[in-house]
Design an enzyme around this catalytic site. Structure first.
Site, short mmCIF file in Angstrom:
data_model
loop_
_atom_site.label_atom_id
_atom_site.label_comp_id
_atom_site.label_asym_id
_atom_site.label_seq_id
_atom_site.Cartn_x
_atom_site.Cartn_y
_atom_site.Cartn_z
N HIS A 1 5.18 -3.30 -4.58
CA HIS A 1 4.80 -2.09 -5.30
C HIS A 1 4.64 -0.92 -4.35
CE1 HIS A 1 0.65 -2.29 -3.80
NE2 HIS A 1 0.70 -3.61 -4.03
N CYS B 1 -0.18 -8.59 -1.97
CA CYS B 1 1.08 -7.96 -2.34
C CYS B 1 1.75 -7.29 -1.15
CB CYS B 1 0.85 -6.93 -3.45
SG CYS B 1 0.25 -7.64 -5.00
#
Length: 218
Positions: free
Chosen positions: A178, A194
């Site tokens: 992301h 992440c």
């Protein structure tokens, strides 16, 4: 020989003063944002003992200060993938960089990334993109909420969202590639698991990938 006129000298002094003031302003603004509300890290100004930091140069300390910067390594996709069906993404956690190859090999991209803050939050292996979201919302995982009960249960899309402008869902639960609005995170151990990219890079990668794009974290 070029001769400086009073007007030239005055203009140079003005430009030099403007650059100094701008750098000092940037340093002050960065120092004022020294806490990351989503990773839980305290980011402190650092520098040699007794030294005065250069104007505009602000370093942020994490638990791994000596390895805060990425060192890109070029990879050959054939070392890691049998084919490029649907394209392929390789995330090198050591180099803190993401490589992308398109299915027809006409496109290659290399982006700097953020990586997880600790080994226990780091996952390696093969997965794939199962969902793509522009303007993602964010909610902490149950484990994040246990560690940080004061965190919000939900953050809408926008400048306060830790997923930035675009997100790629992986087949592993809670794992994403992301963007981030906090550019200090890139090149650092700064995520809860992440992989983060600059918003302009995740926007480009979002457009290049598809559902089923292969992903390998090493």
């Amino acid at each position: 020989m070029t001769r400086n006129t009073p007007r030239d000298l005055g203009r140079r002094r003005f430009l030099a003063a403007s650059v100094g003031l701008g750098a000092a302003s940037l340093a002050g603004a960065a120092a004022a944002q020294a806490t990351d509300p989503y990773s839980g890290q305290t980011l402190e100004r650092t520098g040699p003992a007794g030294a005065t930091p250069d104007a505009g140069v602000v370093q942020y300390d994490t638990s791994d200060t000596r390895r805060n910067q990425s060192s890109f390594r070029m990879h050959d996709w054939q070392q890691y993938f049998d084919n490029l069906n649907n394209g392929a993404i390789l995330v090198d956690l050591t180099s803190r960089a993401l490589s992308f190859w398109s299915e027809d090999q006409s496109v290659f991209r290399l982006y700097p990334t953020s990586i997880p803050v600790s080994d226990d939050l780091t996952r390696r292996g093969r997965t794939e993109i199962i969902k793509k979201v522009e303007g993602p919302t964010w909610s902490p995982t149950p484990e994040m909420k246990r560690r940080n009960p004061d965190w919000p249960d939900f953050v809408p899309a926008g400048p306060d969202n830790p997923l930035g402008t675009h997100a790629l869902w992986l087949s592993w639960q809670y794992y994403r590639i992301h963007g981030t609005h906090d550019t200090r995170k890139i090149g650092r151990k700064s995520s809860n698991g992440c992989v983060g990219l600059y918003n302009e890079h995740i926007k480009e990668l979002y457009g290049l990938t598809k559902i089923g794009t292969q992903v390998l974290l090493i």
